[in-house]
Scaffold this active site. Sequence first.
Site, PDB file in Angstrom:
ATOM      1  N   HIS A 166       0.651  -1.553   0.288  1.00  0.00           N
ATOM      2  CA  HIS A 166      -0.220   0.093  -0.114  1.00  0.00           C
ATOM      3  C   HIS A 166       0.622   1.316   0.048  1.00  0.00           C
ATOM      4  CE1 HIS A 166      -3.555   2.450   1.040  1.00  0.00           C
ATOM      5  NE2 HIS A 166      -2.674   3.103   1.914  1.00  0.00           N
ATOM      6  N   GLU A 167       1.783   1.217   0.844  1.00  0.00           N
ATOM      7  CA  GLU A 167       2.801   2.430   0.914  1.00  0.00           C
ATOM      8  C   GLU A 167       3.561   2.769  -0.183  1.00  0.00           C
ATOM      9  OE1 GLU A 167       1.922   4.429   3.104  1.00  0.00           O
ATOM     10  OE2 GLU A 167       0.822   3.107   4.592  1.00  0.00           O
ATOM     11  N   HIS A 201       1.296   4.233  -2.946  1.00  0.00           N
ATOM     12  CA  HIS A 201       1.505   5.693  -2.788  1.00  0.00           C
ATOM     13  C   HIS A 201       2.452   6.422  -3.463  1.00  0.00           C
ATOM     14  CE1 HIS A 201      -1.982   6.212  -0.524  1.00  0.00           C
ATOM     15  NE2 HIS A 201      -1.667   5.690   0.448  1.00  0.00           N
ATOM     16  N   GLU A 250      -6.243   6.273  -1.454  1.00  0.00           N
ATOM     17  CA  GLU A 250      -6.149   5.108  -0.603  1.00  0.00           C
ATOM     18  C   GLU A 250      -6.548   4.004  -1.382  1.00  0.00           C
ATOM     19  OE1 GLU A 250      -4.598   5.114   2.371  1.00  0.00           O
ATOM     20  OE2 GLU A 250      -4.295   7.248   2.140  1.00  0.00           O
TER      21      GLU A 250
END
Length: 271
Positions: A136-137, A140, A197
């Site tokens: 997820h990070e 980003h 997100e």
Amino acid sequence: MKVRSCYFFAAMLGLLVSCKVNPFTGKKVLNFYPNSQVFPMAFAEYDEFLGQNNVLKDNAEAKMITKVGQRISSAAERWLNANGYPGYLKDYQWEYNLVKDATVNAWCMPGGKIVFYTGILPICDGETGVAVVMGHEVAHALADHGAQRMSAGTLQQIGAVAGNIAIQDPQSRNMFNQAYGIGSSVGVMLPFSRSHETEADRIGLQIMAIAGYNPDEAAALWRRMKEKAGGQAPAEFLSTHPSNDTRIQNLTAWAPQAKEEAKKFGVTSFQ
């Protein structure tokens, strides 16, 4: 100038500067800050943060964070190279650090600077859970979400300034500022953040699978996160993040697709 005109002005400027493309979605994105401007600022802020916090370097958990980060970012590079984006990561400087802090969180700065807090490790419950958060990070960073937020914030400020210049009557100006502040936040900025997100969830699921981690674990992690929260969360439309239930539903639906994508890279079994 009416309030609608200010929104129109900001929207048109946004369309004019939306010239970058997200390689994972193929869509144009709002981003008019180049990496050469954003990355050095992010790297400096990251180094300053590390200097002011308790960074764990030599324990097993810190080494695991680095190991997972390297596997995930390598998988992302494999995907980018295979899909016509060689050199996309040339300015990135990946770094993965574990900070001793009870906060249940992890975050990423532009250019690949990632921090995990020790407080999130019990929720991760092992290496595959760490891979969910790491994917997820990393996503980003890959999607330039930091620069997009900066761009959106700039347009929000432009709209506010335009309204204050155009509206001469003090009472009307006050009404505009109140309406614009709430409307641009709840109606634009918060949905913009939630979309990032959701996008990071989907991209992260895909690259963690290519890295050999089981994407089914993502929904399981968010069930643990929901249990940890104990139902204490703001309404989704007032939050920067999708609700836990929304994320669980999305991740469950996307996991089979992530496995299919991993097959293209010869990955058929998962950790």
